[in-house]
Every structure is written in structure tokens, then in C-alpha cells.
Design a protein around this motif. Structure first.
Motif, short mmCIF file in Angstrom:
data_model
loop_
_atom_site.label_atom_id
_atom_site.label_comp_id
_atom_site.label_asym_id
_atom_site.label_seq_id
_atom_site.Cartn_x
_atom_site.Cartn_y
_atom_site.Cartn_z
N VAL A 87 -69.71 47.67 -44.07
CA VAL A 87 -68.79 46.80 -43.14
C VAL A 87 -69.58 46.60 -41.91
O VAL A 87 -70.29 47.61 -41.37
N CYS A 88 -69.59 45.32 -41.54
CA CYS A 88 -69.87 44.99 -40.15
C CYS A 88 -68.99 45.21 -38.91
O CYS A 88 -67.93 44.54 -39.33
N ILE A 89 -69.34 46.16 -38.02
CA ILE A 89 -68.67 46.28 -36.71
C ILE A 89 -69.40 45.84 -35.63
O ILE A 89 -70.38 46.36 -35.48
N ASP A 90 -69.02 44.78 -34.97
CA ASP A 90 -70.11 44.26 -33.80
C ASP A 90 -70.05 45.11 -32.81
O ASP A 90 -69.23 46.07 -32.44
N SER A 91 -70.89 44.61 -31.94
CA SER A 91 -71.34 45.58 -30.86
C SER A 91 -70.16 45.71 -29.98
O SER A 91 -70.24 46.67 -28.80
N ASP A 92 -69.36 44.76 -29.80
CA ASP A 92 -68.14 44.61 -28.59
C ASP A 92 -66.85 45.14 -29.54
O ASP A 92 -65.67 45.13 -28.77
N ASP A 93 -66.70 45.82 -30.68
CA ASP A 93 -65.80 45.98 -31.19
C ASP A 93 -65.73 47.59 -31.47
O ASP A 93 -66.98 48.30 -31.35
N TYR A 94 -64.51 48.21 -32.04
CA TYR A 94 -64.69 49.55 -32.39
C TYR A 94 -63.63 49.81 -33.54
O TYR A 94 -62.77 49.02 -33.81
N MET A 95 -63.43 50.97 -34.17
CA MET A 95 -62.71 51.44 -35.24
C MET A 95 -61.79 52.44 -34.88
O MET A 95 -61.96 53.06 -34.15
N PRO A 96 -60.50 52.19 -35.50
CA PRO A 96 -59.46 53.15 -35.07
C PRO A 96 -59.92 54.36 -35.99
O PRO A 96 -60.70 54.41 -36.62
N ASP A 97 -59.46 55.56 -35.56
CA ASP A 97 -59.85 56.94 -35.68
C ASP A 97 -59.96 57.22 -37.28
O ASP A 97 -60.71 57.87 -37.67
N ASP A 98 -59.07 56.54 -37.87
CA ASP A 98 -58.76 56.79 -39.43
C ASP A 98 -59.20 55.83 -40.38
O ASP A 98 -59.12 55.72 -41.58
N ALA A 99 -60.14 54.69 -39.73
CA ALA A 99 -60.42 53.58 -40.37
C ALA A 99 -61.39 53.99 -41.62
O ALA A 99 -61.12 53.47 -42.86
N VAL A 100 -62.47 54.77 -41.48
CA VAL A 100 -63.33 55.31 -42.68
C VAL A 100 -62.57 55.60 -43.73
O VAL A 100 -62.56 55.75 -44.89
N GLU A 101 -61.68 56.79 -43.20
CA GLU A 101 -60.93 57.54 -44.38
C GLU A 101 -60.19 56.69 -44.99
O GLU A 101 -59.91 56.69 -46.27
N LYS A 102 -59.38 55.61 -44.47
CA LYS A 102 -58.69 54.71 -45.18
C LYS A 102 -59.49 53.78 -46.22
O LYS A 102 -59.04 53.41 -47.32
N ILE A 103 -60.37 53.40 -45.57
CA ILE A 103 -61.35 52.46 -46.52
C ILE A 103 -61.77 53.32 -47.78
O ILE A 103 -61.81 52.75 -48.95
N ILE A 104 -62.38 54.26 -47.82
CA ILE A 104 -62.92 55.20 -48.80
C ILE A 104 -61.75 55.57 -49.48
O ILE A 104 -61.95 55.53 -50.86
N ASN A 105 -60.55 56.05 -49.06
CA ASN A 105 -59.52 56.34 -49.99
C ASN A 105 -59.10 55.30 -50.93
O ASN A 105 -58.69 55.45 -52.02
N TYR A 106 -58.81 54.14 -50.32
CA TYR A 106 -58.36 52.84 -50.99
C TYR A 106 -59.38 52.56 -51.92
O TYR A 106 -58.93 52.02 -53.11
N TRP A 107 -60.52 52.51 -51.74
CA TRP A 107 -61.68 52.28 -52.68
C TRP A 107 -61.71 53.17 -53.81
O TRP A 107 -61.79 52.77 -54.89
#
Length: 296
Positions: A87-107
Motif C-alpha cells: 500500500v502507498c502512504i504518501d509522505s504527508d499522510d499517516y495511518m490509523p493505529d490499527d490500519a495494518v492489523e485491519k488490512i492483514i486480518n481482512y485479507w
């Protein structure tokens, strides 16, 4: 091996890149690699990233290259990703604290080789969803259909299977630094649908030096890249005549910007391109007028 690569193209963004880094340190799942593509920065980005690598809080890969523009940085990223997802996260953006966990569990529950990845939501820094939510009645869709048939609005976050995202590299045009990133996404749309995930995966801040803030200047400085992009969109099998006509208008203006006298011969849709000439010429002059006083 980690499951997810978060890649960040960056150019002279040391002043804001720490927001992304801090959000990645807070992730509830550390099953990711942060791949930073430094696209020719001349600020203190190299020393900053090296200090983060030394902290050893998350796994970081850092690649420096001469400036090629966003699409060139994406090419480099895809060539260096070996995780299942990215996933691309641009240099001026950031992720919610549980985003990686949600992506992996959903996949893990829903992913398969029948889809190219996941479409999630972007929010602004106040937590408001950018544009609209994804249709609750749909489980899968192509990105093109999502916007053009189902009426979805606003930027969305795309998580791709790395195997398919390596297809359709962006062309590099000498002296230019822009090709629409959606070229790859729409090409993949013709082969796969994507899973729809109504969760916020990225928090977005549109800065004044971002490409979305300077689009008319991008048009003028990168006409070959834009003409290529518009020709590719004309060829989309799922596109209707209205969509293709709009691409022809932009194709005409971009072709005029780089003085391509053969653009009628080279277009994949001669009839629509001829119909688009008046509006394309008008757009050409509009771009010239609006960017006349810019630093070009």
C-alpha cells in the motif's frame, strides 16, 4: 517474511515525514516493512531516515534515486517489494493505529488470487471520510466501476497484491516527471475486481506543495505523460462514450502543449478526437493562460 509493504515516495518532505513514521511506530501489528523511496531529496531526508533506521523500532528499507517524479518512484517501489501485499502512504499522510492489523486480518479472511487487492477509505486529519463511503451492498468492484457506475466520490486507499501490481510499469518520458498513477490501476481493473473494505486505512492532508495542488502546472510541464495517460484511458473496455470523449479533450490539449502534429494519427479514437478539437484547443489556451505567471 512480513505480509505487507507500506511504501512512501518522498521528495524534500523531511519537515512532515515524521507524521507517517510516528503512526507506523504506533501500529498494533508490526507485520509490515516501510519502504521509503527518496526521489532525489536535497533536504535532510537521508539523515532523518538513517536516524530512524538506527532506532530499530520498525523495519525500514530506504532507497535513494535521482528525481523521476511520483510515477518513477512507484516503479522503483514495485521493483523492490517482496511481500504479499503493498500500500502507498504518501509522505504527508499517516495511518490509523490499527490500519495494518485491519488490512492483514481482512485479507486473511477474504483475500484470494481472484482479486487484485482491497479498496479502503481515506479520511482527513479530523477523521472525516474523504468523499463517500463504499456501497454496503457490494463486496467487490473494479476501481473504475466504483467511481463511474456506483457514484463513489473522493480518494480511496488501495492495497494491492504485489504479484499483480508489478504489471504495467509507468513509462518515463525524458524531461518529464508525471504520468497518472491510475494508468496502472485501470489496467488491472480489466483483469480483476477488488474487495471493498469500509474502514479508514489512511489519514490524508493535502499540502500546498503536493501534486494535487499544482495540477495545471503538471499539465504544462508533462504533456507527453498526460497524452499517454489519456490515450490509455480511451482504450478502456468498460468506459462509455462520454468518458472517452473527456479523455479526448485532454489528449488534444496535451498534444498541442508538446507540439505533436501527429496526434490525430496517433489517437486510438480518431472520430471522438476530431469531435473534441474545439474543447481541447480551448483547454490548451486555458492552461497556457493560467500557468503564464508560474515558475515554468
Amino acid at each position: 517474511m512480513k505480509m505487507l509493504t507500506i511504501f512512501t515516495p518522498t521528495f524534500n518532505r523531511a519537515y512532515c515525514l515524521h507524521h507517517c513514521y510516528e503512526s507506523l511506530k504506533r501500529q498494533t501489528s508490526k507485520d509490515f516493512v516501510w519502504l521509503i523511496i527518496d526521489d532525489g531529496s536535497t533536504d535532510y531526508t537521508p539523515s532523518l531516515v538513517k536516524s530512524w533506521i538506527g532506532e530499530n523500532m520498525i523495519e525500514i528499507k530506504y532507497i535513494q534515486q535521482p528525481n523521476q517524479g511520483m510515477h518513477g518512484a512507484h516503479n522503483t517501489a514495485y521493483n523492490n517489494i517482496d511481500t504479499e501485499l503493498n500500500v502507498c502512504i504518501d509522505s504527508d499522510d499517516y495511518m490509523p493505529d490499527d490500519a495494518v492489523e485491519k488490512i492483514i486480518n481482512y485479507w486473511i479472511i477474504n483475500g484470494s488470487k481472484k482479486v487484485s487487492g482491497i479498496i479502503g477509505l481515506d479520511s482527513d486529519t479530523n477523521g472525516q471520510i474523504i468523499g463517500s463511503r463504499l456501497p454496503d451492498q457490494l463486496k467487490k468492484s473494479s476501481l473504475f466501476d466504483l467511481y463511474n457506475k456506483h457514484g463513489v466520490k473522493g480518494d480511496k486507499k488501495l492495497v494491492y497484491r504485489t504479484e499483480v501490481s508489478k504489471k504495467y510499469p509507468y513509462p518515463i518520458f525524458k524531461g518529464e516527471k508525471y504520468v497518472g498513477l491510475a494508468y496502472k490501476y485501470y489496467k488491472l481493473d480489466e483483469e480483476y475486481e477488488m474487495l471493498l473494505f469500509n474502514e479508514v486505512l489512511c489519514c490524508v492532508e493535502y499540502l500546498e506543495d503536493g501534486s494535487s495542488r499544482n495540477m495545471l502546472n503538471q499539465y504544462r510541464k508533462n504533456p507527453k505523460g498526460f497524452a499517454f495517460y489519456r490515450k490509455e484511458l480511451m482504450n478502456l473496455k468498460s468506459a462509455n462514450l462520454g468518458f472517452k470523449y473527456r479523455q479526448c479533450i485532454h489528449y488534444v490539449s496535451s498534444s498541442l502543449l508538446y507540439k505533436n502534429s501527429k496526434f490525430i494519427y496517433e489517437t486510438p479514437n480518431k472520430f471522438l478526437t476530431i469531435l473534441a478539437l474545439p474543447l481541447g484547443i480551448a483547454l490548451y489556451f486555458h492552461i497556457l493562460f493560467k500557468t503564464a505567471t508560474s515558475d515554468y
